[in-house]
Scaffold this motif. Structure first.
Motif, short mmCIF file in Angstrom:
data_model
loop_
_atom_site.label_atom_id
_atom_site.label_comp_id
_atom_site.label_asym_id
_atom_site.label_seq_id
_atom_site.Cartn_x
_atom_site.Cartn_y
_atom_site.Cartn_z
N VAL A 125 0.79 -1.23 0.09
CA VAL A 125 0.12 -0.24 -0.38
C VAL A 125 0.73 1.17 0.25
CG1 VAL A 125 -2.28 -1.38 1.32
CG2 VAL A 125 -0.24 0.33 2.88
N GLY A 126 2.43 1.06 -0.55
CA GLY A 126 2.78 2.42 -0.68
C GLY A 126 3.01 3.50 1.03
N LEU A 127 3.46 2.82 2.11
CA LEU A 127 3.54 3.55 3.51
C LEU A 127 4.87 2.65 4.45
CD1 LEU A 127 0.13 2.95 4.86
CD2 LEU A 127 1.06 5.50 3.92
N SER A 128 6.07 2.69 3.38
CA SER A 128 7.30 2.36 3.97
C SER A 128 7.06 3.61 4.99
CB SER A 128 8.02 1.71 3.15
OG SER A 128 7.33 0.91 2.73
N GLY A 129 8.14 3.77 5.42
CA GLY A 129 9.07 4.53 6.37
C GLY A 129 7.14 5.18 7.11
N TYR A 130 6.45 4.84 7.27
CA TYR A 130 5.35 5.81 8.19
C TYR A 130 5.19 4.30 9.41
CZ TYR A 130 4.41 9.39 4.16
OH TYR A 130 4.39 9.75 3.38
N GLU A 131 5.57 3.25 9.65
CA GLU A 131 5.11 2.16 10.31
C GLU A 131 5.53 2.94 11.95
OE1 GLU A 131 7.90 0.82 7.37
OE2 GLU A 131 7.66 2.37 8.22
N ASN A 132 5.98 3.86 11.70
CA ASN A 132 5.26 3.94 13.90
C ASN A 132 5.11 5.32 13.83
OD1 ASN A 132 7.32 2.13 14.34
ND2 ASN A 132 8.95 3.29 13.63
#
Length: 352
Positions: A125-132
Motif C-alpha cells: 500500500v506504499g506506506l514504507s517509512g510510516y510504520e511508527n
C-alpha cells in the motif's frame, strides 16, 4: 469462477413497512471489482452488511466459494466468512501505530508470519517509512491505505468497502482511485464496494449493480449501463442525458426532432409511446448544409472544465437539448445546427 452467490435476499427492519432489501440477487466472479451504486436509502449498505454478517437477512441464501454462508437453517459468524471490511470512517485504533493497526487481526499467526505479512502489506500500500506513525499523523488517503492493509492482511477471499472515497479530499480522489484500482488488480482480491458516486464506479469498477428502493435495477459494465440504461431513472442517475418523447410509427420513432430510425429491441407495437435517451456528448455541432441537421437556438453556455455545456432549444417545437463541446470550440451566433448519429439514441419504454 464464481466466488459469491446471493439469491433473493430480503431484509425489513423493525418498524418499517417497506423492505430495505427486496429479493436481491447477484453473482460475483473471483478477482472482480463490483460497485453497489444508488442513492441514500436504496439498500446498498444493508446489502453490504448482510454480506459481511453484521445483519441477518429475513429470507434468501448466500454462498461463498460454494460454501453456504446463510440460509433458513444456517448462519456463519462474520469472523468465519473469509471476508474483510473497510468502514466509511476506517475505524483505525488511534492508540496503535500503523504497524500495530495492520497486524491487529493476525494474533493467531506466529510472530515470524506476522512480521512478514505486515511488512508485505506496508510495501503493497506504499506506506514504507510510516510504520511508527499514529492515525492522527496521517492524511485521509494514508489512513485509508492503513485500513486497506489491515483488512487485507488476514488474506480474505472478499474485501467489502463502505463508501471508500467519501472522506478523501476532492483533489486527491482521482489519484487514490487509480492507486486502489492498481492495487486490487495486482493483489487479485475480489472487491465489493458501496458508493453513491458514479465517478467512483467509472474509475475502478469492473461491474456495477444499480439499486433503488431495495431492488436491483440494472447491472453490467459501467460503460454498458451508461450507454444502454434500461429506464429513464438510470439514464439520469448515470449522467446527464436528454429525454425526448416519441411514438413508434412505421418502423421509425416519431419525435419532436423528426423521424428517428432505431433498432426496436423491445419489439414495441405501432403507436407505443417511448422515450429516447441521448447523451450530450454524443451530439455534434454541424452546419446548415449537413444532411438531417437540426436547427436550434442557443440559450446558455456553461464552462465545465473539460467541456462546455450548451443549452439550446428547437424553436418550432420548444424542445430543449443539452450538448457538449470542447472548451475551445463554441457555436457562433444565436443559431446552431446539430448532428445526432442514430446509434446515439437509446430507446426506453415511456412508462419507466
Amino acid at each position: 469462477m464464481t466466488i459469491l452467490t446471493a439469491r433473493h435476499i430480503t431484509k425489513t427492519y423493525p418498524g418499517s413497512q417497506k423492505p430495505a432489501l427486496n429479493l436481491f440477487s447477484m453473482d460475483v466472479q473471483k478477482g472482480e471489482i463490483v460497485a453497489l451504486l444508488g442513492e441514500s436509502g436504496c439498500g446498498k449498505t444493508t446489502a453490504l452488511r448482510i454480506l459481511a454478517g453484521f445483519e441477518k437477512a429475513d429470507e434468501g441464501t448466500l454462498s461463498i466459494q460454494n460454501t453456504p454462508i446463510f440460509n433458513k437453517q444456517h448462519f456463519t459468524d462474520p469472523s468465519r466468512r473469509g471476508v474483510g471490511i473497510i468502514f466509511q470512517d476506517y475505524a483505525l485504533f488511534p492508540h496503535l501505530t500503523v504497524w500495530q493497526n495492520i497486524g491487529f487481526g493476525l494474533h493467531k499467526r506466529s510472530r515470524k508470519d506476522q512480521k512478514l505479512i505486515v511488512s508485505d502489506m506496508i510495501a503493497l500500500v506504499g506506506l514504507s517509512g510510516y510504520e511508527n506513525r499514529y492515525p492522527h499523523q496521517l492524511s485521509g488517503g494514508q489512513q485509508q491505505r492503513v485500513a486497506l492493509a489491515r483488512a487485507m492482511a488476514p488474506q480474505p477471499e472478499i474485501l467489502l468497502m463502505d463508501e471508500p472515497f467519501s472522506n478523501i479530499d476532492t483533489v486527491k480522489k482521482n489519484q487514490i482511485r487509480k492507486e486502489l484500482h492498481s492495487l486490487f488488480k495486482k493483489s487479485g482480491i475480489t472487491v465489493i464496494f458501496v458508493t453513491h458516486d458514479t465517478r467512483d464506479v467509472m474509475a475502478i469498477a469492473d461491474r456495477v449493480v444499480v439499486m433503488k428502493e431495495g431492488q436491483l435495477l440494472q447491472q453490467g459494465t459501467p460503460e454498458a449501463v451508461f450507454k444502454r440504461p434500461e429506464n429513464s431513472y438510470l439514464a439520469h442517475f448515470f449522467g446527464t442525458t436528454n429525454l425526448i418523447n416519441g411514438q413508434v410509427s412505421n418502423g421509425h420513432i416519431e419525435t419532436g426532432i423528426g423521424h428517428i430510425r432505431i433498432q426496436n429491441d423491445h419489439k414495441l407495437p405501432e403507436g407505443t409511446k417511448v422515450l429516447l435517451s441521448i447523451r450530450p456528448g454524443d451530439i455534434h455541432l454541424g452546419t446548415e448544409n449537413d444532411r438531417h441537421a437540426i436547427q436550434v437556438k442557443i440559450e446558455q453556455l456553461r464552462f465545465m472544465g473539460e467541456f462546455t455545456e450548451v443549452a439550446c432549444h428547437i424553436e418550432s417545437t420548444g424542445l430543449k437539448i443539452l450538448f457538449n463541446l470542447a472548451p475551445n470550440k463554441t457555436p457562433i451566433g444565436e443559431t446552431a445546427y446539430l448532428q445526432i448519429p442514430e446509434k446515439a439514441f437509446q430507446l426506453l419504454p415511456a412508462n419507466h
